[in-house]
Design a protein around this motif. Sequence first.
Motif, PDB file in Angstrom:
ATOM      1  N   ALA A 305       3.343  45.449   6.899  1.00  0.00           N
ATOM      2  CA  ALA A 305       1.891  45.510   7.015  1.00  0.00           C
ATOM      3  C   ALA A 305       1.307  44.121   6.792  1.00  0.00           C
ATOM      4  CB  ALA A 305       1.322  46.499   6.015  1.00  0.00           C
ATOM      5  N   THR A 306       0.366  43.712   7.626  1.00  0.00           N
ATOM      6  CA  THR A 306      -0.204  42.365   7.496  1.00  0.00           C
ATOM      7  C   THR A 306      -1.658  42.379   7.060  1.00  0.00           C
ATOM      8  OG1 THR A 306      -0.794  42.319   9.856  1.00  0.00           O
ATOM      9  CG2 THR A 306       1.366  41.429   9.230  1.00  0.00           C
ATOM     10  N   MET A 307      -2.481  43.244   7.644  1.00  0.00           N
ATOM     11  CA  MET A 307      -3.903  43.252   7.289  1.00  0.00           C
ATOM     12  C   MET A 307      -4.548  44.558   7.715  1.00  0.00           C
ATOM     13  SD  MET A 307      -5.591  40.800  10.244  1.00  0.00           S
ATOM     14  CE  MET A 307      -4.246  39.635  10.299  1.00  0.00           C
ATOM     15  N   CYS A 308      -5.698  44.856   7.105  1.00  0.00           N
ATOM     16  CA  CYS A 308      -6.565  45.948   7.526  1.00  0.00           C
ATOM     17  C   CYS A 308      -7.957  45.382   7.773  1.00  0.00           C
ATOM     18  CB  CYS A 308      -6.652  47.032   6.446  1.00  0.00           C
ATOM     19  SG  CYS A 308      -5.166  48.034   6.263  1.00  0.00           S
ATOM     20  N   TYR A 309      -8.660  45.963   8.743  1.00  0.00           N
ATOM     21  CA  TYR A 309      -9.998  45.482   9.055  1.00  0.00           C
ATOM     22  C   TYR A 309     -10.814  46.638   9.616  1.00  0.00           C
ATOM     23  CZ  TYR A 309      -7.314  44.857  13.384  1.00  0.00           C
ATOM     24  OH  TYR A 309      -6.476  45.040  14.448  1.00  0.00           O
ATOM     25  N   LEU A 310     -12.140  46.488   9.558  1.00  0.00           N
ATOM     26  CA  LEU A 310     -13.057  47.533   9.995  1.00  0.00           C
ATOM     27  C   LEU A 310     -13.796  47.118  11.259  1.00  0.00           C
ATOM     28  CD1 LEU A 310     -14.778  48.792   6.719  1.00  0.00           C
ATOM     29  CD2 LEU A 310     -13.446  50.179   8.316  1.00  0.00           C
ATOM     30  N   LEU A 311     -13.995  48.085  12.156  1.00  0.00           N
ATOM     31  CA  LEU A 311     -14.807  47.903  13.348  1.00  0.00           C
ATOM     32  C   LEU A 311     -15.987  48.863  13.288  1.00  0.00           C
ATOM     33  CD1 LEU A 311     -12.008  47.903  16.098  1.00  0.00           C
ATOM     34  CD2 LEU A 311     -12.749  45.999  14.661  1.00  0.00           C
ATOM     35  N   ASP A 312     -17.128  48.447  13.846  1.00  0.00           N
ATOM     36  CA  ASP A 312     -18.248  49.382  13.922  1.00  0.00           C
ATOM     37  C   ASP A 312     -18.120  50.241  15.174  1.00  0.00           C
ATOM     38  OD1 ASP A 312     -19.134  47.920  16.133  1.00  0.00           O
ATOM     39  OD2 ASP A 312     -20.729  46.888  15.041  1.00  0.00           O
ATOM     40  N   ASP A 313     -19.109  51.077  15.428  1.00  0.00           N
ATOM     41  CA  ASP A 313     -18.997  52.012  16.549  1.00  0.00           C
ATOM     42  C   ASP A 313     -19.105  51.337  17.907  1.00  0.00           C
ATOM     43  OD1 ASP A 313     -21.637  51.347  16.356  1.00  0.00           O
ATOM     44  OD2 ASP A 313     -22.400  53.400  16.271  1.00  0.00           O
ATOM     45  N   GLN A 314     -19.374  50.024  17.944  1.00  0.00           N
ATOM     46  CA  GLN A 314     -19.370  49.262  19.191  1.00  0.00           C
ATOM     47  C   GLN A 314     -18.112  48.402  19.329  1.00  0.00           C
ATOM     48  OE1 GLN A 314     -21.815  49.671  21.563  1.00  0.00           O
ATOM     49  NE2 GLN A 314     -22.401  51.325  20.165  1.00  0.00           N
ATOM     50  N   GLY A 315     -17.218  48.526  18.366  1.00  0.00           N
ATOM     51  CA  GLY A 315     -15.975  47.772  18.417  1.00  0.00           C
ATOM     52  C   GLY A 315     -16.060  46.385  17.808  1.00  0.00           C
ATOM     53  N   ARG A 316     -17.198  46.046  17.178  1.00  0.00           N
ATOM     54  CA  ARG A 316     -17.335  44.726  16.560  1.00  0.00           C
ATOM     55  C   ARG A 316     -16.658  44.719  15.191  1.00  0.00           C
ATOM     56  NH1 ARG A 316     -20.571  41.491  19.431  1.00  0.00           N
ATOM     57  NH2 ARG A 316     -22.128  42.433  20.810  1.00  0.00           N
ATOM     58  N   GLN A 317     -15.954  43.622  14.924  1.00  0.00           N
ATOM     59  CA  GLN A 317     -15.242  43.521  13.654  1.00  0.00           C
ATOM     60  C   GLN A 317     -16.209  43.121  12.543  1.00  0.00           C
ATOM     61  OE1 GLN A 317     -11.410  41.686  13.799  1.00  0.00           O
ATOM     62  NE2 GLN A 317     -11.523  40.944  11.689  1.00  0.00           N
ATOM     63  N   LEU A 318     -16.147  43.877  11.445  1.00  0.00           N
ATOM     64  CA  LEU A 318     -16.970  43.594  10.278  1.00  0.00           C
ATOM     65  C   LEU A 318     -16.278  42.545   9.408  1.00  0.00           C
ATOM     66  CD1 LEU A 318     -18.005  47.292   9.504  1.00  0.00           C
ATOM     67  CD2 LEU A 318     -19.190  45.586  10.916  1.00  0.00           C
ATOM     68  N   ASP A 319     -17.006  42.047   8.443  1.00  0.00           N
ATOM     69  CA  ASP A 319     -16.491  40.933   7.643  1.00  0.00           C
ATOM     70  C   ASP A 319     -15.318  41.312   6.755  1.00  0.00           C
ATOM     71  OD1 ASP A 319     -18.289  39.165   8.723  1.00  0.00           O
ATOM     72  OD2 ASP A 319     -19.795  39.485   7.177  1.00  0.00           O
ATOM     73  N   ASP A 320     -15.272  42.574   6.325  1.00  0.00           N
ATOM     74  CA  ASP A 320     -14.233  42.969   5.376  1.00  0.00           C
ATOM     75  C   ASP A 320     -12.849  42.968   6.028  1.00  0.00           C
ATOM     76  OD1 ASP A 320     -15.993  43.276   3.341  1.00  0.00           O
ATOM     77  OD2 ASP A 320     -16.201  45.448   3.540  1.00  0.00           O
ATOM     78  N   ILE A 321     -11.941  42.139   5.496  1.00  0.00           N
ATOM     79  CA  ILE A 321     -10.535  42.126   5.905  1.00  0.00           C
ATOM     80  C   ILE A 321      -9.690  42.177   4.649  1.00  0.00           C
ATOM     81  CG2 ILE A 321      -8.687  40.879   7.085  1.00  0.00           C
ATOM     82  CD1 ILE A 321     -10.738  39.521   8.805  1.00  0.00           C
ATOM     83  N   ALA A 322      -8.741  43.083   4.631  1.00  0.00           N
ATOM     84  CA  ALA A 322      -7.842  43.212   3.481  1.00  0.00           C
ATOM     85  C   ALA A 322      -6.451  42.751   3.888  1.00  0.00           C
ATOM     86  CB  ALA A 322      -7.809  44.658   2.992  1.00  0.00           C
ATOM     87  N   PHE A 323      -5.892  41.805   3.123  1.00  0.00           N
ATOM     88  CA  PHE A 323      -4.521  41.350   3.340  1.00  0.00           C
ATOM     89  C   PHE A 323      -3.615  41.959   2.285  1.00  0.00           C
ATOM     90  CE2 PHE A 323      -7.046  38.158   5.447  1.00  0.00           C
ATOM     91  CZ  PHE A 323      -6.295  37.826   6.567  1.00  0.00           C
ATOM     92  N   ARG A 324      -2.303  41.945   2.583  1.00  0.00           N
ATOM     93  CA  ARG A 324      -1.364  42.494   1.620  1.00  0.00           C
ATOM     94  C   ARG A 324      -1.441  41.721   0.304  1.00  0.00           C
ATOM     95  NH1 ARG A 324       3.678  42.108   4.202  1.00  0.00           N
ATOM     96  NH2 ARG A 324       4.219  40.224   3.061  1.00  0.00           N
ATOM     97  N   ASP A 325      -1.536  40.419   0.407  1.00  0.00           N
ATOM     98  CA  ASP A 325      -1.663  39.562  -0.770  1.00  0.00           C
ATOM     99  C   ASP A 325      -2.122  38.189  -0.311  1.00  0.00           C
ATOM    100  OD1 ASP A 325       0.644  38.410   0.358  1.00  0.00           O
ATOM    101  OD2 ASP A 325       1.967  39.602  -0.920  1.00  0.00           O
ATOM    102  N   ASP A 326      -2.301  37.280  -1.246  1.00  0.00           N
ATOM    103  CA  ASP A 326      -2.755  35.936  -0.899  1.00  0.00           C
ATOM    104  C   ASP A 326      -1.745  35.222  -0.007  1.00  0.00           C
ATOM    105  OD1 ASP A 326      -5.070  36.271  -2.331  1.00  0.00           O
ATOM    106  OD2 ASP A 326      -4.318  35.298  -4.149  1.00  0.00           O
ATOM    107  N   ALA A 327      -0.448  35.510  -0.234  1.00  0.00           N
ATOM    108  CA  ALA A 327       0.582  34.873   0.589  1.00  0.00           C
ATOM    109  C   ALA A 327       0.436  35.281   2.046  1.00  0.00           C
ATOM    110  CB  ALA A 327       1.964  35.234   0.064  1.00  0.00           C
TER     111      ALA A 327
END
Length: 410
Positions: A305-327
């Motif tokens: 797993a590398t990252m998770c991210y959110l899209l709105d209902d138009q497919g635009r990526q929101l600012d929140d991105i979660a990585f597994r860790d800082d590395a």
Amino acid sequence: MSPITQGLASCELATAFQPVFSLTHGRLVGHEALLRASDADGRPIAPNLLFDGLPDHHARADLDVRAVRQHLQAYVAMGKRDASEWLLLNLHPATLLESTGALHEIERALDASGIRPSRVVIEVLESPLFEDERVYPALQQLRAKGCLIALDDFGAGHSNFERVFDLAPHLVKLDRRVLMRAKQDAKALRILQRMVSLLQECGSLVLVEGIETLQGAHIALTCDADFVQGYYFGRPQPAALAPEDGSEALDAAWSSFDDAQSRKDDRWRESMALHCDRLRLASIALAAGRPMDEACADFLSAPNATMCYLLDDQGRQLDDIAFRDDAARERLQRVEQFEPLHNCSGARWSRRQYFRRAVSFPGSVQLTRPYLTLQGGWMCLTGSIAFELEGRTAILCGDLRVHVPPGEAP
């Protein structure tokens, strides 16, 4: 010096018929007529020597005309004039040039044979001469006569999709080297699958030739090819097969393919089940107000797993991105070649399948095929799920790296 250069009349020509099978119908649907030649002493002439020894286009056209006459006569002599199958005849593009005068002779031979043109497939061999637009009127004339047109050796040499667009062939035969690559390389197999699909969407049927093993047969089935040809199903021989012959290898290929595919699907579902469950639970946690990093922690704990991210209902990526860790975050930033693409805030992914499928099936995790991620330059697949977040539809996406180098595993 080749006997051809001394005079075509000194060569004895014969025909070998190799069967062509339909994977869907599970039976024989045609034969390709292959030229066999021998010199005045009865010694066989290798096909490459036979054709490479020709001095010019006219000599090649003369040989093609002789070969067509030979094939048609041999086919009719076996009682195949009214057979409900195709006869595939090879022609070099040089033969189709008006200056050779060969087209008229080929049409005369077809008419004299009594075989319906709709049972004849004109298989045009790969050659740089295809760049010569003078070839196309002859093909259109044969098409108008009722013959089917096939493009040979696609995927190698000078062949490309522009040729498919220009020629609009009924049938495309894939070069055997494409099959060989797919046997050895999973990426090549994925490309072959898409190639078959694109050719079919262009309006052509697809034949995979050069199949010599069960593995090759499985690849043709995996790619959803229409037809197969090769030593595994039947070798070239003087006599054509009867319609009911030759299906044993095809039946065996189907049976073993179904078993292997079932096991593969089971392994895939098992390997993806935990990822899907964790992504679904992450969406529930987000809907309940949990922070992105916390909600996605279990999903991101997987080694690939590398990252998770959110899209709105138009497919635009929101600012929140979660990585597994800082590395993992730093690893992405170190891929300098793709640095212009690292900032995806506001990026619109509405064309991507992971967005479109998630919106079509809300609450159900969707998985993509492997693809090259724009952000990191590595192969990944994406899981996605549509859910309600603060009264609006949101899509949670999680990227899984297809291959994780040993040094990067936690």
